[in-house]
Design an enzyme around this catalytic site. Sequence first.
Site, short mmCIF file in Angstrom:
data_model
loop_
_atom_site.label_atom_id
_atom_site.label_comp_id
_atom_site.label_asym_id
_atom_site.label_seq_id
_atom_site.Cartn_x
_atom_site.Cartn_y
_atom_site.Cartn_z
CD GLN A 185 -2.39 -13.18 -4.94
OE1 GLN A 185 -3.10 -12.78 -5.85
NE2 GLN A 185 -2.14 -12.33 -3.84
CG HIS B 279 -2.14 -0.89 1.16
ND1 HIS B 279 -2.00 -2.23 1.82
CD2 HIS B 279 -3.19 -0.96 0.05
CE1 HIS B 279 -3.12 -2.74 1.37
NE2 HIS B 279 -3.68 -2.16 0.47
CG ASN B 280 4.03 1.06 -2.36
OD1 ASN B 280 3.35 1.10 -3.61
ND2 ASN B 280 4.72 0.05 -2.01
CB ALA B 281 3.17 6.75 -4.23
CB VAL B 282 4.21 1.79 -6.84
CG1 VAL B 282 4.22 1.29 -8.13
CG2 VAL B 282 5.70 2.52 -6.56
CG HIS B 283 -2.09 -0.03 -4.49
ND1 HIS B 283 -2.51 -0.84 -5.20
CD2 HIS B 283 -2.98 0.50 -3.51
CE1 HIS B 283 -3.91 -1.06 -4.91
NE2 HIS B 283 -4.38 -0.21 -3.88
CG ASP C 99 -8.19 -1.12 -4.45
OD1 ASP C 99 -7.06 -0.79 -4.27
OD2 ASP C 99 -8.97 -1.26 -3.01
CG HIS D 46 -7.46 3.89 -3.75
ND1 HIS D 46 -6.38 3.98 -4.36
CD2 HIS D 46 -7.43 2.48 -3.23
CE1 HIS D 46 -5.79 2.76 -4.47
NE2 HIS D 46 -6.50 2.03 -3.79
ZN LIG Z 1 -5.91 0.16 -2.86
#
Ligand SMILES: [Zn+2]
Length: 497
Positions: free
Chosen positions: A417, A216-220, A366, A256
């Site tokens: 997964q 959950h970082n800026a790349v995501h 998302d 988000h």
């Molecule tokens: Zn997300």
Amino acid sequence: MHTQRNYDLQRRGDPMGIALIWSLVVMLVRWMFSKRRGAISYDSSDQTALYIRMLGACVIFKQLFSRDVRVRSQVGFEPERRGSHPYLCVDFRTLHSRSENARPVPGRRVHRLFSFQRHLHSSRRLHSATTWPYNPLHILDEDYLGQAKCMLAKVGSWNFDIFLFDRLTNGNSLVTLTFHLLNQYGLIELFQLDMVKLRQFIVMVQEDYHSQNPYHNAVHAADVTQAMYCYLKEPKLAKSLTSCDILLGLLAAATHDLDHPGVNQPFLIKTNHYLAALYRNTSVLENHHWRSAVGLLRETGLFSHLPAEDGLNMERQLGSLILATDISRQNEYLSKFRRHLDQDDLCLGNASHRHFILQMALKCADICNPCRPWELSKQWSEKVTEEFFQQGNIEKRHKLEVSLLCDSQSNTVGDIQIGFMTYVVEPLFSEWARFSDTRLSQTMLGHLGLNKASWSGLRASGSLEEPEPEPDPDPPPPPAPGLAQEPQPQKIPPPEP
Ligand SMILES: [Zn+2]
């Protein structure tokens, strides 16, 4: 597109930088002595949330103009306010330490980890403010400029490699991509957005993502924004969405997961974190992401030129979109979507229906990792699992019950997964394909099937080592196996029998 105004902004050079810093000072002082104190109303959760959000600005002010940053408590509240809030039981400094041998977290960073509030990278902020580029590619090294530009020319490709783009932009994928898309749609001119404020806003959004989070970082956020753009271009949406819808969709995608702490809601609840209390254990993270985004909008004044009612409406709609990403409400949204499709009663001329489709598009964006080509999908799977296991390790260290899917001893990337794809991703994307029966939808479902088969194959062979990479053409049906996805592991059903 270089407007005269942009040209003027660029020409001003240093004076603009000075003016910008001065306006920042004025803005912060104004908050400290008027709005902020006036906004502290515990009768309104909105105001309380924004107050907490804005405390970050106080810290910035002190860091900029004073060497004393110790005035803040370790949880980030002003001393006189501390008694008003429950604090965190767990030492969040452990959150981002990769190992026992990891270097101790620097003092300046501790504040942020405890409070989730913005940590100002002052040198970078000031640098970016004074060298403001109306084209974010301006900040790139020459060697990478051409390659990044080439990638942006294909920003609508489902094979877009956001990891490569992030490297080419020197870690500025979210800033570069968001600005590019807003500009490409002509939204900056249409909404008369101030270029300096817009730049400030996007840079602050990127910086408020925690780069220490494996997932959950800026790349995501950049990846979700790129996926959102792909969906916005789909024929049904492209012909019916308004410019306002598109602006909100892109901003919601970019913000988000803003200020995501790298742990899930159950963790915040069981550690008595103040955010859990503030939002009454309901959509805790999503509420925080939204209020954080609103805080930045108000801090930069990005919409301050709009009529107040319009600005508030934008904030509300942004919240409605971000809150829809709460995976624990997946069935609620999916059932509504299915009902509309069964009854064939979606009318995109209707604003509320368009908003609902934007919510569904953001939800798809998302959790679209398993629908990407294997090489991308696999990386996301590993990153999200790393974040899960990191949380599990913290829980073990503090003798807390280990959250579902967070125990590295009893879960594998593949198992997680396969369960996620089967119970969460497939149902959603099947309905999306009913709504938008396009080549892109078929491509995504194709990748999903192949990626799932690859993880199954790896599990059957008893090896989760590197699976055979497969080619990954763009629009045509997908090639390889893949993986990834999102937060809230406890909501994900168990893997296949
Ligand atoms: Zn997300």
